[in-house]
Scaffold this active site. Structure first.
Site, PDB file in Angstrom:
ATOM      1  N   LYS A   1       4.523   9.156   1.051  1.00 45.79           N
ATOM      2  CA  LYS A   1       3.594   9.039   2.165  1.00 45.79           C
ATOM      3  C   LYS A   1       4.305   8.409   3.360  1.00 45.79           C
ATOM      4  CE  LYS A   1       0.346  10.672  -0.394  1.00 45.79           C
ATOM      5  NZ  LYS A   1       0.151  12.122  -0.345  1.00 45.79           N
ATOM      6  N   ASP A   2       3.651   8.461   4.511  1.00 48.71           N
ATOM      7  CA  ASP A   2       4.260   7.966   5.739  1.00 48.71           C
ATOM      8  C   ASP A   2       4.519   6.460   5.663  1.00 48.71           C
ATOM      9  OD1 ASP A   2       4.276   6.926   8.625  1.00 48.71           O
ATOM     10  OD2 ASP A   2       4.414   9.092   8.886  1.00 48.71           O
ATOM     11  N   LEU A   3       5.707   6.063   6.054  1.00 52.63           N
ATOM     12  CA  LEU A   3       6.116   4.665   5.962  1.00 52.63           C
ATOM     13  C   LEU A   3       5.246   3.758   6.820  1.00 52.63           C
ATOM     14  CD1 LEU A   3       8.218   2.505   5.070  1.00 52.63           C
ATOM     15  CD2 LEU A   3       9.592   3.188   7.033  1.00 52.63           C
ATOM     16  N   HIS A   4       4.792   4.247   7.961  1.00 58.55           N
ATOM     17  CA  HIS A   4       4.101   3.401   8.929  1.00 58.55           C
ATOM     18  C   HIS A   4       2.593   3.634   8.928  1.00 58.55           C
ATOM     19  CE1 HIS A   4       8.003   2.213  10.415  1.00 58.55           C
ATOM     20  NE2 HIS A   4       8.328   3.481  10.575  1.00 58.55           N
ATOM     21  N   ALA A   5       2.050   4.157   7.835  1.00 61.37           N
ATOM     22  CA  ALA A   5       0.621   4.453   7.763  1.00 61.37           C
ATOM     23  C   ALA A   5      -0.058   3.570   6.730  1.00 61.37           C
ATOM     24  CB  ALA A   5       0.399   5.926   7.406  1.00 61.37           C
TER      25      ALA A   5
END
Length: 256
Positions: free
Chosen positions: A7-11
């Site tokens: 999954k997105d690192l910054h989410a």
């Protein structure tokens, strides 16, 4: 520990993990407490989660301080929902500053192989966009379905494929390059082989690596799509099939 994908690192993300605990009691959420993580649910299952075994991903994305009118954005969002967008592989696939492509030319292994195939696929989309035929049926198409990898080959057509593409029931595909010629024929194969010739080093390397020719749909249609305006912010909600990129949808809405 098993999971379906990264999954997105910054989410703020939500996903299932599986832990192999045969004959042992299920842990409680409190026992799995990790800093920055909240366990929502624990249940039993007979199978390990594996990469790509999920149906898709659901996104909620806030675009902040938008320098365009909500009315114009809503009209463009409606066009995206109705017509779809080119199903480009997102920039994440190509590494920092696109460096995976240069690495692929020197080392055909691991993620660099995926980057090389993705680069050729994106080049096929770009060629069809230049020819104004990215969502228009040409002679020799291989059709597919966005929800799975099933294909309809040129020798198995029933004659109404162009109509079904227009209705969103069927999609045009482009090659994920491998050994031998693409499985398209006629005008479509000619277009795809011209793209491969422009990127001959990558195409040759992928073939020599032993990968077989595969296909991916050209068009991406966001599902259950919603847009809300909050002052200068836009809040977007939509679902995409696995292997698709939210950034691919956003690049057709605005310059981020």
């Amino acid at each position: 520990v098993g999971h379906c994908g990264l999954k997105d690192l910054h989410a703020i993300t939500r996903q299932w993990f599986s832990i192999h605990l045969p004959g042992q009691p299920s842990p409680t959420p409190e026992q799995l407490e990790i800093e920055g993580v909240r366990v929502l649910r624990v249940t039993r299952n007979a199978r390990k989660l594996r990469r790509g075994s999920h149906d898709g991903n659901r996104f909620t994305i806030r675009l902040r301080d938008c320098a365009f009118s909500p009315t114009a954005a809503a009209a463009r969002w409606r066009q995206i929902i109705d017509r779809g967008v080119p199903n480009y592989f997102g920039a994440q696939r190509f590494g920092k500053n696109g460096g995976n492509i240069a690495l692929a030319r020197r080392l055909f292994a691991g993620d660099y192989i995926s980057a090389a195939r993705s680069h050729l696929f994106n080049a096929c989309i770009a060629a069809r966009l230049r020819g104004d035929c990215w969502d228009r049926v040409l002679p020799g198409e291989v059709f597919g379905f966005a929800a799975n990898r099933s294909l309809v080959l040129p020798e198995n057509l029933r004659g109404d494929e162009a109509q079904r593409v227009g209705e969103g029931l069927l999609e045009i595909t482009a090659p994920l390059w491998g050994q031998g010629p693409p499985i398209s024929i006629d005008a479509v194969r000619h277009l795809e082989e011209n793209v491969a010739a422009e990127h001959a080093e990558l195409a040759r390397g992928l073939g020599e690596f032993g990968l077989r020719q595969e296909r991916r749909v050209l068009r991406l249609r966001p599902q259950k799509a919603e847009m809300e305006s909050h002052g200068a912010d836009l809040l977007l909600r939509f679902e995409l099939p696995k292997g698709a990129y939210a950034t691919t949808v956003l690049r057709e809405l605005a310059e981020i």
